[in-house]
Design an enzyme around this catalytic site. Sequence first.
Site, short mmCIF file in Angstrom:
data_model
loop_
_atom_site.label_atom_id
_atom_site.label_comp_id
_atom_site.label_asym_id
_atom_site.label_seq_id
_atom_site.Cartn_x
_atom_site.Cartn_y
_atom_site.Cartn_z
N HIS A 77 0.83 -1.21 0.00
CA HIS A 77 0.00 0.00 0.00
C HIS A 77 0.86 1.26 0.00
O HIS A 77 0.57 2.23 -0.71
CB HIS A 77 -0.94 0.01 1.21
CG HIS A 77 -1.89 -1.14 1.24
ND1 HIS A 77 -2.68 -1.40 2.33
CD2 HIS A 77 -2.18 -2.09 0.33
CE1 HIS A 77 -3.42 -2.47 2.09
NE2 HIS A 77 -3.12 -2.92 0.88
N HIS A 233 -9.40 -2.26 -4.77
CA HIS A 233 -8.30 -2.56 -3.86
C HIS A 233 -7.32 -3.54 -4.49
O HIS A 233 -6.11 -3.45 -4.24
CB HIS A 233 -8.80 -3.13 -2.54
CG HIS A 233 -7.68 -3.33 -1.57
ND1 HIS A 233 -7.13 -2.30 -0.84
CD2 HIS A 233 -6.95 -4.44 -1.25
CE1 HIS A 233 -6.12 -2.76 -0.12
NE2 HIS A 233 -5.99 -4.06 -0.36
N ASP A 237 -3.27 -3.09 -4.75
CA ASP A 237 -2.25 -4.09 -4.45
C ASP A 237 -1.33 -4.30 -5.65
O ASP A 237 -0.10 -4.38 -5.50
CB ASP A 237 -2.90 -5.42 -4.07
CG ASP A 237 -3.43 -5.44 -2.65
OD1 ASP A 237 -3.05 -4.56 -1.86
OD2 ASP A 237 -4.22 -6.35 -2.33
N HIS A 260 -1.03 -11.45 -4.85
CA HIS A 260 0.35 -11.00 -4.72
C HIS A 260 1.30 -12.01 -5.37
O HIS A 260 2.28 -11.62 -6.00
CB HIS A 260 0.72 -10.81 -3.25
CG HIS A 260 0.02 -9.65 -2.61
ND1 HIS A 260 0.18 -8.35 -3.03
CD2 HIS A 260 -0.85 -9.59 -1.56
CE1 HIS A 260 -0.55 -7.55 -2.27
NE2 HIS A 260 -1.19 -8.28 -1.38
#
Length: 304
Positions: A77, A233, A237, A260
């Site tokens: 973030h 969001h 990421d 991720h």
Amino acid sequence: MWQQTLAQPLTFSGIGLHLGRPVKVTIYPAAANHGLRFVRADLPGRPEILAHYSKVVDTLRATTLGEGRATLSTVEHLLAALRGAGVDNARIAVEGPEVPIMDGSAAPFALLLAETGVQTLPSPRAYLRVQRPVELHQGDRWMRVVPGEPRITYSIDFSHPLIRRQRYTVPLWSEAFEKEIAPARTFGFLKEVQYLQTKGLALGGSLDNAVVLDDAEVLNPGGFRFPEECVRHKILDAMGDLALLGLTLWGRLEVSRGSHELHYQFLQHLMEQEAAWRIWVPSPPGREKQHAWFQPTLWEGMPA
């Protein structure tokens, strides 16, 4: 087109998501070509960790970087906010093992960076400019980049009735980040949060720093900030993970059901496809004849 850093040092504090402990962070301006580098200021010797995909040591529920025995988690973030603010170079001293979660989004970071301001450095910014499509599949998850103006399109698909299928597109590295992406909070499901806490994780998690859903509704007062906050969001990421490229990506990116881990593996895959991209240093205004293309093997400014 010039590189940038902070106009002055910036300090803030917050709670770490997983350990639930207070963490202090100070971001210092840095010279051109320094890149983004973290410092574990709480450890002996103050070990330094370069914000680069080669330093990723874990991608489970967050991106964790490491150098030797020193690690730092939940960096994505803050990295997204720095790149969203146009910051190429900074030294980030963190007094703990994880970056503070703040409200679960990048909005607090973006606000602090806007108040601090940036300064221009006398060195042009380098771009990784995509010339051929590059794609990576992991089962029903995939990620690709093709030549074109920088933008990202992200798609997610959850069985929860308030999420389902969501898709969102936004320009990369633009002013849209602060309003459209930075405020989107991390999200999770009540059963998962409860399970993590029994394992000693997510101890700092609360409705103040995450969107939490039970089987039918959002538990946070006020609900979602955007109808498609969850996919926004995921873009946040991805932008944080893309900062680990060490260069500014110039291409049209598309992600489906990403994570991720997928972002990290895609960066590795992309850099292996040397025929698909070139490192481009455009001319600053008034120096149009000085721009240059570099073969990957000749570029000495790329972090190792």
